[in-house]
Design a protein around this motif. Structure first.
Motif, short mmCIF file in Angstrom:
data_model
loop_
_atom_site.label_atom_id
_atom_site.label_comp_id
_atom_site.label_asym_id
_atom_site.label_seq_id
_atom_site.Cartn_x
_atom_site.Cartn_y
_atom_site.Cartn_z
N LEU A 44 0.50 18.13 4.84
CA LEU A 44 0.87 19.13 3.79
C LEU A 44 0.58 20.54 4.22
O LEU A 44 -0.52 20.89 5.11
CB LEU A 44 -0.04 18.99 2.62
N PHE A 85 -9.45 16.55 -2.65
CA PHE A 85 -9.02 15.49 -2.13
C PHE A 85 -8.33 14.61 -3.07
O PHE A 85 -8.28 14.71 -4.29
CB PHE A 85 -10.35 14.63 -1.36
N GLY A 87 -5.48 7.15 -3.18
CA GLY A 87 -4.41 6.37 -3.69
C GLY A 87 -5.25 5.07 -4.44
O GLY A 87 -6.03 4.35 -3.90
N GLY A 103 0.84 -1.27 0.09
CA GLY A 103 0.07 -0.05 -0.16
C GLY A 103 0.72 1.23 0.07
O GLY A 103 0.33 2.36 -0.04
P1 HAM Z 1 -2.10 12.70 0.60
O1 HAM Z 1 -2.53 12.44 2.02
O2 HAM Z 1 -0.36 12.95 0.38
O3 HAM Z 1 -2.65 13.85 0.06
O4 HAM Z 1 -2.13 11.34 -0.33
C1 HAM Z 1 -3.66 11.20 -0.55
C2 HAM Z 1 -3.66 9.51 -0.94
O5 HAM Z 1 -2.67 9.01 -1.77
C3 HAM Z 1 -3.39 9.02 0.44
O6 HAM Z 1 -4.40 8.82 1.36
C4 HAM Z 1 -3.08 7.70 0.14
O7 HAM Z 1 -4.18 6.85 -0.39
C5 HAM Z 1 -2.20 7.77 -1.48
N1 HAM Z 1 -0.82 7.73 -1.06
C6 HAM Z 1 0.18 8.74 -0.56
N2 HAM Z 1 1.43 8.40 -0.75
C7 HAM Z 1 1.22 6.97 -1.20
C8 HAM Z 1 2.40 6.02 -1.53
N3 HAM Z 1 3.52 6.40 -1.35
N4 HAM Z 1 2.00 4.87 -2.17
C9 HAM Z 1 0.54 4.39 -2.27
N5 HAM Z 1 -0.18 5.62 -1.97
C10 HAM Z 1 0.04 6.64 -1.65
C11 HAM Z 1 -2.27 14.43 -1.23
O8 HAM Z 1 -1.40 14.28 -1.84
C12 HAM Z 1 -3.12 15.82 -1.30
N6 HAM Z 1 -2.77 16.63 -2.85
C13 HAM Z 1 -4.56 15.55 -1.43
C14 HAM Z 1 -5.29 16.75 -1.49
C15 HAM Z 1 -6.07 17.14 -2.86
N7 HAM Z 1 -5.63 17.77 -0.70
C16 HAM Z 1 -6.59 18.57 -1.40
N8 HAM Z 1 -6.67 18.39 -2.60
#
Ligand code: HAM
Length: 420
Positions: free
Chosen positions: A262, A306, A309, A122
């Motif tokens: 963030l 939001f 993943g 994951g």
């Molecule tokens: P984030 O919490 O860093 O938010 O990532 C959102 C989702 O991406 C996480 O809940 C997870 O499901 C997935 N994710 C993050 N890192 C990984 C990884 N290394 N491998 C697999 N899945 C991953 C953001 O990225 C923000 N840009 C969200 C956002 C959009 N906020 C406002 N607009």
């Protein structure tokens, strides 16, 4: 595998046909539902200027300080493979003056991202997100819409046991006061904090609330909570978000210590977790970022979004039985003379949107029929010297076992008239 074999990089994955079919059906569902909510697709480049993320996401965040794939290119520019999309989408929003085209812009994306994290189930170094970003409204209606959209997609792809955790981290004014209160509270515990938390103490004390260390969680149990520092406007906004979630009958858990990793967030922050996942249980995270567009040089513009993943979604989707695209007709070709006719007929049938395959290994009749059977085709068309001479092709119906003769120049018309 000998030591000359080149393998994929740790934390990256090949998506083979058996898996990619599941990805396609998930992507189709995402595209369908986002369009019902009025979101349109945006695609941004795979790399950006490094300063977009250091400025947008925040120098002190884990993503920027430890996880970015950055390099200086031959022209001396500092570039980074995008580790998240909100900053890129905000950059595109500003660059293309989207705010002038329409007062509200609702955008979605499905894309690959790069973070140098410790790989585990994951969690990958190249992973994929789908997400939405809505620019232009500060009002809580859009917060509720964005959350409803996320939940709607997750339910429609069969996810169960979801938990929506929600909080408001207030306006910058609120956070300034809260930060001081939190530092005051943590000061006597400083020597008991981990090295990471000690670093965060000055730079970004709110991130200490994200700790997974049990002794720190214990300390934080008595820490002040941010809702006591909300401004009146922050409070009114959050209460409305909650009221709309109640109207939409969306269940939630208030999480006064949910801060997210963030720096651009303001007010509403949320995460959705699934108990079908292990340690990496966050399917999606999001929130408001009312200051981001301005911080990146645009006109002050509120925003919320939001991202989820995709790999985690697929892991959490039980009974994900996407059907393989079915081959409908298999053309059995026998002998040198038949090959040209076989290729031409396959092409004509494909032009009629009929999925058609033929043998490219020059196998025997028996082997070709076995292959057709394995593919689960509805019909096989047999073409050999005898059929070419008489101009009559052999058509075998795989579900009934019946065989009939059809004239070569009537076969496309005939196949077109059948339902598969
Ligand atoms: P984030 O919490 O860093 O938010 O990532 C959102 C989702 O991406 C996480 O809940 C997870 O499901 C997935 N994710 C993050 N890192 C990984 C990884 N290394 N491998 C697999 N899945 C991953 C953001 O990225 C923000 N840009 C969200 C956002 C959009 N906020 C406002 N607009």
């Amino acid at each position: 595998m000998n030591n000359k074999t080149i393998r994929s990089i740790k934390g990256t994955q090949d998506i083979l046909p058996e898996e990619s079919i599941k990805w396609q059906s998930l992507e189709n569902e995402i595209r369908k539902i986002t369009s019902h909510y009025g979101y349109e697709e945006i695609r941004t480049p795979a790399f950006e200027q490094t300063k977009l993320f250091s400025r947008g996401v925040g120098e002190e965040t884990d993503i920027v300080s430890k996880e970015m794939y950055s390099w200086t290119d031959q022209g001396g520019e500092n570039l980074t493979l995008k580790p998240e999309l909100t900053a890129s989408v905000a950059r595109a929003y500003i660059q293309h003056n989207l705010g002038l085209v329409s007062p509200v812009n609702k955008l979605y994306y499905i894309d690959a991202l790069f973070r140098r994290e410790r790989p585990q189930k994951g969690r990958y170094r190249q992973f994929h997100q789908f997400g939405v970003e809505a620019f232009g409204s500060e009002h809580p209606e859009i917060d509720a819409e964005v959350i409803a959209l996320a939940i709607s997609i997750f339910y429609s792809v069969g996810l169960e046991e979801l938990q929506l955790n929600i909080n408001s981290i207030g306006s910058p004014e609120c956070r300034k006061n809260y930060r001081i209160a939190l530092q005051e509270f943590l000061k006597p515990h400083f020597s008991n904090l981990s090295e990471t938390s000690q670093k965060r103490f000055n730079n970004n004390p709110l991130r200490i609330l994200d700790t997974k260390a049990p002794h720190e969680i214990n300390i934080l149990n008595d820490a002040p909570i941010i809702s006591n520092y909300w401004t009146d406007e922050d409070e009114t906004h959050f209460k409305k978000v909650i009221e709309y979630l109640d109207i939409l009958e969306i269940k939630y858990q208030l999480m006064p210590r949910l801060v997210r990793g963030l720096d651009y967030y303001t007010r509403t922050t949320f995460e959705i977790t699934s108990s079908n996942l292990g340690a990496q249980d966050a399917i999606c995270g999001g929130g408001r970022y009312d200051g981001l567009v301005e911080m990146l040089g645009g006109k002050p513009t509120p925003g919320i979004g939001f991202a989820a993943g995709m790999e985690r979604l697929l892991l959490a989707m039980k009974n994900n039985q996407s059907k393989k695209n079915k081959v409908q007709i298999y053309i059995v070709g026998l002998g040198d003379n038949a090959r040209g006719t076989v290729i031409k007929l396959a092409e004509e049938l494909r032009q009629q949107n009929i999925a058609t395959e033929f043998d490219v290994l020059r196998r025997s009749l028996k082997a070709q029929l076995r292959e057709a059977n394995k593919m689960g085709v509805s019909y096989a068309i047999i073409i050999g010297d005898k059929e070419l001479e008489s101009n009559q092709l052999e058509l075998k119906n795989f579900s009934t076992g019946n065989q009939q003769k059809i004239e070569l120049n009537k076969i496309v018309e005939h196949m077109n008239s059948l339902s598969f």
